[in-house]
Design a protein around this motif. Structure first.
Motif, PDB file in Angstrom:
ATOM      1  N   ALA A  42       0.809  -1.096   0.035  1.00 24.59           N
ATOM      2  CA  ALA A  42       0.012   0.230   0.093  1.00 24.59           C
ATOM      3  C   ALA A  42       0.729   1.227  -0.100  1.00 24.59           C
ATOM      4  CB  ALA A  42      -1.042  -0.077   1.167  1.00 24.59           C
ATOM      5  N   GLU A  43       1.768   1.270   0.834  1.00 26.97           N
ATOM      6  CA  GLU A  43       2.769   2.434   0.849  1.00 26.97           C
ATOM      7  C   GLU A  43       3.585   2.786  -0.524  1.00 26.97           C
ATOM      8  OE1 GLU A  43       1.590   1.175   4.777  1.00 26.97           O
ATOM      9  OE2 GLU A  43       2.286   0.319   3.041  1.00 26.97           O
ATOM     10  N   ASP A  44       3.595   1.929  -1.319  1.00 31.14           N
ATOM     11  CA  ASP A  44       4.505   2.026  -2.655  1.00 31.14           C
ATOM     12  C   ASP A  44       3.410   1.310  -3.629  1.00 31.14           C
ATOM     13  OD1 ASP A  44       6.406   2.806  -4.211  1.00 31.14           O
ATOM     14  OD2 ASP A  44       7.765   1.681  -3.321  1.00 31.14           O
ATOM     15  N   TRP A  45       2.507   1.755  -3.761  1.00 32.85           N
ATOM     16  CA  TRP A  45       1.771   0.735  -4.610  1.00 32.85           C
ATOM     17  C   TRP A  45       2.037   0.896  -6.116  1.00 32.85           C
ATOM     18  CZ3 TRP A  45      -1.517  -2.936  -4.026  1.00 32.85           C
ATOM     19  CH2 TRP A  45      -2.331  -3.186  -4.884  1.00 32.85           C
ATOM     20  N   LEU A  46       2.429   1.952  -6.577  1.00 32.27           N
ATOM     21  CA  LEU A  46       2.985   2.131  -8.138  1.00 32.27           C
ATOM     22  C   LEU A  46       4.142   1.271  -8.294  1.00 32.27           C
ATOM     23  CD1 LEU A  46       2.287   5.843  -8.765  1.00 32.27           C
ATOM     24  CD2 LEU A  46       0.835   3.927  -9.457  1.00 32.27           C
ATOM     25  N   ASN A  47       4.838   0.943  -7.436  1.00 32.76           N
ATOM     26  CA  ASN A  47       6.258   0.241  -7.871  1.00 32.76           C
ATOM     27  C   ASN A  47       6.130  -1.379  -7.513  1.00 32.76           C
ATOM     28  OD1 ASN A  47       7.874   2.548  -8.654  1.00 32.76           O
ATOM     29  ND2 ASN A  47       8.028   3.260  -6.569  1.00 32.76           N
ATOM     30  N   THR A  48       4.981  -1.763  -6.868  1.00 32.05           N
ATOM     31  CA  THR A  48       4.903  -3.083  -6.219  1.00 32.05           C
ATOM     32  C   THR A  48       3.859  -3.768  -6.450  1.00 32.05           C
ATOM     33  OG1 THR A  48       4.150  -2.165  -3.965  1.00 32.05           O
ATOM     34  CG2 THR A  48       6.433  -2.062  -4.168  1.00 32.05           C
ATOM     35  N   HIS A  49       2.823  -3.439  -7.277  1.00 35.10           N
ATOM     36  CA  HIS A  49       1.584  -4.022  -7.402  1.00 35.10           C
ATOM     37  C   HIS A  49       1.421  -4.697  -8.979  1.00 35.10           C
ATOM     38  CE1 HIS A  49       0.427  -0.701 -10.164  1.00 35.10           C
ATOM     39  NE2 HIS A  49      -0.515  -1.566 -10.631  1.00 35.10           N
ATOM     40  N   GLY A  50       0.764  -5.935  -8.887  1.00 37.24           N
ATOM     41  CA  GLY A  50       0.391  -6.565 -10.189  1.00 37.24           C
ATOM     42  C   GLY A  50      -1.070  -7.107 -10.066  1.00 37.24           C
ATOM     43  N   THR A  51      -1.418  -7.685 -11.013  1.00 36.45           N
ATOM     44  CA  THR A  51      -2.920  -8.304 -11.337  1.00 36.45           C
ATOM     45  C   THR A  51      -2.588  -9.790 -10.807  1.00 36.45           C
ATOM     46  OG1 THR A  51      -3.350  -6.885 -13.016  1.00 36.45           O
ATOM     47  CG2 THR A  51      -4.535  -8.890 -12.687  1.00 36.45           C
ATOM     48  N   ILE A  52      -3.698 -10.203  -9.997  1.00 35.80           N
ATOM     49  CA  ILE A  52      -3.718 -11.571  -9.218  1.00 35.80           C
ATOM     50  C   ILE A  52      -4.760 -12.194 -10.018  1.00 35.80           C
ATOM     51  CG2 ILE A  52      -4.177 -12.649  -7.223  1.00 35.80           C
ATOM     52  CD1 ILE A  52      -1.385 -11.311  -7.464  1.00 35.80           C
ATOM     53  N   TRP A  53      -6.019 -11.755 -10.192  1.00 35.80           N
ATOM     54  CA  TRP A  53      -6.918 -12.354 -10.937  1.00 35.80           C
ATOM     55  C   TRP A  53      -7.664 -11.396 -11.580  1.00 35.80           C
ATOM     56  CZ3 TRP A  53     -12.302 -11.418 -10.411  1.00 35.80           C
ATOM     57  CH2 TRP A  53     -13.095 -12.329 -10.876  1.00 35.80           C
ATOM     58  N   ASP A  54      -8.438 -11.815 -12.587  1.00 38.69           N
ATOM     59  CA  ASP A  54      -9.539 -11.098 -13.454  1.00 38.69           C
ATOM     60  C   ASP A  54     -10.600 -11.941 -13.935  1.00 38.69           C
ATOM     61  OD1 ASP A  54      -8.738 -12.152 -16.054  1.00 38.69           O
ATOM     62  OD2 ASP A  54      -7.105 -10.667 -16.200  1.00 38.69           O
ATOM     63  N   ASN A  55     -11.624 -11.279 -14.337  1.00 34.35           N
ATOM     64  CA  ASN A  55     -12.615 -12.213 -14.667  1.00 34.35           C
ATOM     65  C   ASN A  55     -12.606 -12.821 -16.184  1.00 34.35           C
ATOM     66  OD1 ASN A  55     -13.128  -9.561 -16.070  1.00 34.35           O
ATOM     67  ND2 ASN A  55     -15.338  -9.452 -15.457  1.00 34.35           N
ATOM     68  N   VAL A  56     -11.387 -12.410 -16.784  1.00 36.30           N
ATOM     69  CA  VAL A  56     -11.437 -13.097 -18.088  1.00 36.30           C
ATOM     70  C   VAL A  56     -10.395 -14.143 -18.057  1.00 36.30           C
ATOM     71  CG1 VAL A  56     -10.569 -12.660 -20.527  1.00 36.30           C
ATOM     72  CG2 VAL A  56     -11.865 -10.834 -19.253  1.00 36.30           C
ATOM     73  N   GLN A  57      -9.259 -13.980 -17.476  1.00 29.45           N
ATOM     74  CA  GLN A  57      -8.389 -14.982 -17.514  1.00 29.45           C
ATOM     75  C   GLN A  57      -8.348 -15.869 -16.160  1.00 29.45           C
ATOM     76  OE1 GLN A  57      -4.312 -13.613 -18.156  1.00 29.45           O
ATOM     77  NE2 GLN A  57      -3.198 -15.029 -16.895  1.00 29.45           N
ATOM     78  N   GLY A  58      -8.930 -15.273 -15.060  1.00 30.75           N
ATOM     79  CA  GLY A  58      -9.064 -15.956 -13.846  1.00 30.75           C
ATOM     80  C   GLY A  58      -7.639 -15.695 -13.055  1.00 30.75           C
TER      81      GLY A  58
END
Length: 130
Positions: A54-70
């Motif tokens: 949370a404190e450095d979201w732009l440098n540390t986040h990625g997609t885990i799940w979506d409703n197309v790929q799972g």
């Protein structure tokens, strides 16, 4: 699991090049069991779930799940890059998730437990979620 069981959190950003040594405040890692329960119980209202710090979201986040790929199968792996490179543990920041709902509203929540394991465990045995 319901969203009311999660704590909302604000997201921040640490600009690259301005980092000093991070303090050791705690040992927190993403709570994969809580996250997989949330997805299993609410995927009918969600478009995407991202994870990071949370404190450095732009440098540390990625997609885990979506409703197309799972579930995105190989996070942190250059064999099949799918925009899922994220940090799942920290000694100073809060592991968090951002849920994007079908109405395109996004909400951030803390989602952690005590631990130091930075690996991803949401696929469970034989590629299934917990």
């Amino acid at each position: 699991m319901d969203f009311v069981e999660l704590t909302p959190i604000a997201l921040g950003h640490t600009p690259l090049g301005t980092r000093g040594p991070n303090p050791h405040i705690h040992d927190w890692q993403l709570d994969w069991q809580k996250l997989s329960s949330l997805i299993a119980d609410n995927q009918d209202v969600m478009m995407q779930v991202d994870a990071g710090l949370a404190e450095d979201w732009l440098n540390t986040h990625g997609t885990i799940w979506d409703n197309v790929q799972g579930y995105h199968r190989y996070p942190n792996d250059n064999r099949a890059f799918d925009d899922t490179v994220f940090w799942a543990a920290s000694t100073w920041a809060t592991p968090a998730i951002v849920v994007t709902f079908h109405n395109e509203i996004s909400r951030a929540f803390s989602c952690y437990r005590v631990g130091t394991d930075p690996d991803f465990h949401y696929l469970g045995p034989r590629g299934r979620a917990y």
